[in-house]
Every structure is written in structure tokens, then in C-alpha cells.
Design a protein around this motif. Sequence first.
Motif, PDB file in Angstrom:
ATOM      1  N   ALA A 146     -17.140 -46.523  21.576  1.00 36.18           N
ATOM      2  CA  ALA A 146     -17.525 -46.781  23.176  1.00 36.18           C
ATOM      3  C   ALA A 146     -18.257 -48.149  23.480  1.00 36.18           C
ATOM      4  N   TYR A 147     -19.033 -48.407  22.396  1.00 35.22           N
ATOM      5  CA  TYR A 147     -19.630 -49.836  22.593  1.00 35.22           C
ATOM      6  C   TYR A 147     -18.527 -50.873  22.691  1.00 35.22           C
ATOM      7  N   ASP A 148     -17.554 -50.750  21.940  1.00 34.54           N
ATOM      8  CA  ASP A 148     -16.518 -51.733  21.820  1.00 34.54           C
ATOM      9  C   ASP A 148     -15.539 -52.154  22.949  1.00 34.54           C
ATOM     10  N   THR A 149     -15.847 -50.992  24.028  1.00 38.55           N
ATOM     11  CA  THR A 149     -15.013 -51.174  25.395  1.00 38.55           C
ATOM     12  C   THR A 149     -15.539 -52.132  26.407  1.00 38.55           C
ATOM     13  N   GLU A 150     -16.631 -52.817  25.915  1.00 39.04           N
ATOM     14  CA  GLU A 150     -17.138 -53.852  26.687  1.00 39.04           C
ATOM     15  C   GLU A 150     -17.707 -53.191  27.659  1.00 39.04           C
ATOM     16  N   TRP A 151     -18.288 -52.020  27.803  1.00 35.88           N
ATOM     17  CA  TRP A 151     -18.793 -51.224  29.117  1.00 35.88           C
ATOM     18  C   TRP A 151     -19.795 -51.956  29.949  1.00 35.88           C
ATOM     19  N   PHE A 152     -20.370 -53.159  29.422  1.00 34.84           N
ATOM     20  CA  PHE A 152     -21.218 -53.859  30.321  1.00 34.84           C
ATOM     21  C   PHE A 152     -20.325 -54.581  31.711  1.00 34.84           C
ATOM     22  N   SER A 153     -19.072 -54.823  31.309  1.00 35.29           N
ATOM     23  CA  SER A 153     -18.238 -55.468  32.405  1.00 35.29           C
ATOM     24  C   SER A 153     -17.588 -54.286  33.460  1.00 35.29           C
ATOM     25  N   PHE A 154     -17.839 -53.199  33.050  1.00 36.81           N
ATOM     26  CA  PHE A 154     -17.139 -51.979  34.062  1.00 36.81           C
ATOM     27  C   PHE A 154     -18.414 -51.796  35.224  1.00 36.81           C
ATOM     28  N   PRO A 155     -17.977 -50.870  36.306  1.00 33.41           N
ATOM     29  CA  PRO A 155     -18.883 -50.489  37.135  1.00 33.41           C
ATOM     30  C   PRO A 155     -20.004 -49.905  36.624  1.00 33.41           C
ATOM     31  N   ILE A 156     -21.078 -49.813  37.438  1.00 37.29           N
ATOM     32  CA  ILE A 156     -22.511 -49.126  37.064  1.00 37.29           C
ATOM     33  C   ILE A 156     -22.193 -47.868  36.756  1.00 37.29           C
ATOM     34  N   PRO A 157     -21.526 -46.910  37.791  1.00 34.54           N
ATOM     35  CA  PRO A 157     -21.233 -45.481  37.162  1.00 34.54           C
ATOM     36  C   PRO A 157     -20.526 -45.267  35.873  1.00 34.54           C
ATOM     37  N   VAL A 158     -19.656 -46.176  35.505  1.00 35.59           N
ATOM     38  CA  VAL A 158     -18.714 -46.083  34.172  1.00 35.59           C
ATOM     39  C   VAL A 158     -19.568 -46.497  33.226  1.00 35.59           C
ATOM     40  N   GLN A 159     -20.497 -47.340  33.294  1.00 41.98           N
ATOM     41  CA  GLN A 159     -21.596 -47.788  32.215  1.00 41.98           C
ATOM     42  C   GLN A 159     -22.253 -46.732  31.825  1.00 41.98           C
ATOM     43  N   LYS A 160     -22.840 -45.948  32.832  1.00 44.71           N
ATOM     44  CA  LYS A 160     -23.722 -44.827  32.502  1.00 44.71           C
ATOM     45  C   LYS A 160     -22.903 -43.757  31.807  1.00 44.71           C
ATOM     46  N   HIS A 161     -21.704 -43.557  32.188  1.00 41.14           N
ATOM     47  CA  HIS A 161     -21.177 -42.387  31.501  1.00 41.14           C
ATOM     48  C   HIS A 161     -20.822 -42.846  29.948  1.00 41.14           C
ATOM     49  N   ILE A 162     -20.431 -43.963  29.670  1.00 44.19           N
ATOM     50  CA  ILE A 162     -20.516 -44.671  28.458  1.00 44.19           C
ATOM     51  C   ILE A 162     -21.725 -44.508  27.421  1.00 44.19           C
ATOM     52  N   LEU A 163     -22.727 -44.844  28.330  1.00 44.28           N
ATOM     53  CA  LEU A 163     -23.925 -44.744  27.682  1.00 44.28           C
ATOM     54  C   LEU A 163     -24.525 -43.322  27.109  1.00 44.28           C
ATOM     55  N   LEU A 164     -23.873 -42.532  27.972  1.00 41.78           N
ATOM     56  CA  LEU A 164     -24.322 -41.022  27.891  1.00 41.78           C
ATOM     57  C   LEU A 164     -23.626 -40.645  26.617  1.00 41.78           C
ATOM     58  N   MET A 165     -22.146 -41.136  26.706  1.00 45.84           N
ATOM     59  CA  MET A 165     -21.304 -41.063  25.115  1.00 45.84           C
ATOM     60  C   MET A 165     -22.045 -41.521  24.035  1.00 45.84           C
ATOM     61  N   ILE A 166     -22.568 -42.614  24.143  1.00 41.79           N
ATOM     62  CA  ILE A 166     -23.013 -43.235  22.857  1.00 41.79           C
ATOM     63  C   ILE A 166     -24.341 -42.431  22.487  1.00 41.79           C
ATOM     64  N   LEU A 167     -25.199 -42.062  23.587  1.00 39.31           N
ATOM     65  CA  LEU A 167     -26.562 -41.331  23.191  1.00 39.31           C
ATOM     66  C   LEU A 167     -26.137 -39.860  22.655  1.00 39.31           C
ATOM     67  N   ARG A 168     -25.049 -39.346  22.908  1.00 33.29           N
ATOM     68  CA  ARG A 168     -24.822 -37.957  22.478  1.00 33.29           C
ATOM     69  C   ARG A 168     -24.586 -38.077  20.960  1.00 33.29           C
ATOM     70  N   THR A 169     -23.823 -39.263  20.582  1.00 36.28           N
ATOM     71  CA  THR A 169     -23.367 -39.472  19.114  1.00 36.28           C
ATOM     72  C   THR A 169     -24.511 -39.565  18.249  1.00 36.28           C
ATOM     73  N   HIS A 170     -25.795 -39.828  18.646  1.00 33.64           N
ATOM     74  CA  HIS A 170     -26.907 -39.983  17.913  1.00 33.64           C
ATOM     75  C   HIS A 170     -27.385 -38.732  17.195  1.00 33.64           C
ATOM     76  N   LYS A 171     -26.829 -37.594  17.841  1.00 34.91           N
ATOM     77  CA  LYS A 171     -26.918 -36.321  17.278  1.00 34.91           C
ATOM     78  C   LYS A 171     -25.610 -35.835  16.828  1.00 34.91           C
ATOM     79  N   PRO A 172     -24.932 -36.286  16.050  1.00 30.23           N
ATOM     80  CA  PRO A 172     -23.614 -35.838  15.582  1.00 30.23           C
ATOM     81  C   PRO A 172     -23.132 -34.381  15.573  1.00 30.23           C
TER      82      PRO A 172
END
Length: 371
Positions: free
Chosen positions: A310-336
Motif C-alpha cells: 500500500a505504501y509503494d502505491t506512492e499514496w502521497f501523490s493521490f487526492p486526499i480522500p484516497v490518501q486517507k483510505h490507503i493510510l487506513l489500510m496501512i494502519l489495519r495491517t499493524h494488527k495482522p
Amino acid sequence: MFDDLELINMSVRILRFGSLLYEHTWRRYVGLTMCTFIISTQLYYMFRTTEGIDAVIKNSYTLVLWLNTVLRGYLLLQDREKYEQLLSDMKSLYDALKKSKDFYIQQLLIEVNSTGKYMARANLFLGLCTCFGFSIYPLFAVDRALPFGSMIPGVDEYKSPFYELWYIYQVVATPMGCCMYIPYTSLIVACIMFGIVMCKSLQFRLKTLRRMKCDDLTVQKNITECIQYQLRIIDYITRLNGLTTYIFLLEFLAFGALLCALLFLLLSVDSMAQAIIICAYITMILAQILAIYWHANELREQNLAIAAAAYDTEWFSFPIPVQKHILLMILRTHKPAAIMIGNIHPITMELFQALLNASYTYFTLLKRVYT
């Protein structure tokens, strides 16, 4: 029913023939009744025996195997609808992946089918070899012996014709138990392997997202679908864990002690044939545990790898709503999502190593005390 899903096809067919899944016939009652009766005679033997520690260790091993086998059988019947629903959902998820036109995902499905099929065959072959070892073990004993230590109140099972009848009974019941125990393990490992494929397919979709030249709405739609798929993966693993976690806890406690005891038993064998049979017992324990722990560890690692993808998608170049969604995916994987031991600790290779270390430590302690 699962002809194109080869990684579980063989296991499901055996369990279905034994009437533990999808069917309700007399075969389930015959198999479970015969195995349960053997357990009752073994328990009576364990309380009344005056034999040496080597016989007690050997029969403790077989008692735990039988208890685990029958427990699996009864739990399969109790949670039959949950298992069947899980397998049905697995088939739907498999069909969805099979429709993908991506070469990478198609190769994943081919590989997991091939690996699952050969693993099921190898496990069944190893289990039948162990059954053969149980059956011929008494032939190498000095006095009359049975495959499994047992006592029947009011009956001297070592006198003819009771000895011959009881010997045949145990030999016939052993393959029945094998066909409950081994296919269940192969089925669960296959389900874990498919979970790994799901994680890898999600990683692939995330990694290819940055190479897609599309508008913001399409990107947001793809990310939303990825989040939904991640939730399906979590739900699948959670349900699988709920069906198996306490069985794995029992195996963790029992097989660790038995591995230690069988190593000690190798010190007191009388012949090479007995040593080979005991080595087969040890091999069976290690093969069953390693298959589960290896793939459960890989499943957890692939869940963690979703964050990197998810981080390798270059999420920081996407619109803000998409960035938030990707960050939520990353946060969820912290408790796999993972397969757990009694919902206490995730199954990992580090836990497998700790189990081996503890078994060897207690083995050296037994060796010092009794030799």
C-alpha cells in the motif's frame, strides 16, 4: 464439488466419505464409536497399568493421537455448517480470482493447487505409514502386545481368542482414525495457503495501481475495492482461526510433551525396528506441526506485507480522500489477521522453535533423571 479446487478436493472427499462433511450416513457413527471405544480402553489402561515408563510413553503418544482425532471428528460435526460455509466462501473467492486476466494471479492459483494436492497426498501417505507402524509394532515385541495399550474390564485381552479379536479391531479402527485426522490437517493447511494467495493478490493489485494511468475517480474506486477485499481477507482468516484455535492449543501442549517423551523412548528401544517405528512417530509429529506453523507464519507475514504494498502505491501523490483510505489500510495491517494458539499467541516459526527448544530441554532433564 471442488474438482477445480485441487488443494482441498482430496481432503473434502475423504471427510465426505467418512460422513463428517456434507453427508449424514451411518459411517460417521461407526468410525467415531470405534475410535471412542479405543480411547476408553486406553484411559483405563493408563490408570491401571504397571508397565515401565517406556510403555507408558508409547501409549501416551497413541492416546493423545486418538483423543485429538476423535476431538476433531466431533468438532467437525458440531461446527459442520460453519466449515461448509467457509469452504463455500473459499470456492467463491477462488472463482473470483480465477476470472482475473493477470498472469501473476493465475500462476499463484496453479502453484497453490499443485502444492496443496501433493501436500495432501504426502500427509495421507505418511499417516498410512504410521498406521502400518502401529499395526506391525507388536510383531517385534518379545511377548504378546497390541498396537495400543488397552485394558477391558473383566477381559484378559492377551489370551486367545480375545487377543486376536482385539488386535483385528484395533488394526481396522486405525485407518478410520487416520482418515479423520490427516485430511483435517491437510484441509486446514490448504485453507491457510489460500489465505496467503488472497494476500498476495491484494499486494499485486496495490503494486500495479501506481502504474495505471487513470483519473482520480477510478483510483478511488480501485482503492475502495482493495479495502473491501482486505476486509474479506480478515473475515476469512478470523473465521478460520475461530474454528481451529483451541485445537491448535491442545496440539501445542500435547505434542511438545510427546516429542520430548519419544526422544527419551529412543534411549530404551530393544531393536532397530522399534527405533525406526519411533522415528516415524517423531517424523509424523514434526511434519504435522511444521506444515501448520510454516504456512500460518507465512500468512501472517503476507498480511504484514500488504502495508508495504500500500505504501509503494506512492499514496502521497493521490487526492486526499484516497490518501486517507490507503493510510487506513496501512494502519489495519499493524494488527495482522493471523491463526492463533488459543487466541493467545499467533502461530509463527519463532513459536515452533520455542516448542522444539522446550521439548529438548525436558528431554535432557528426563535423561539425567532416569539414566
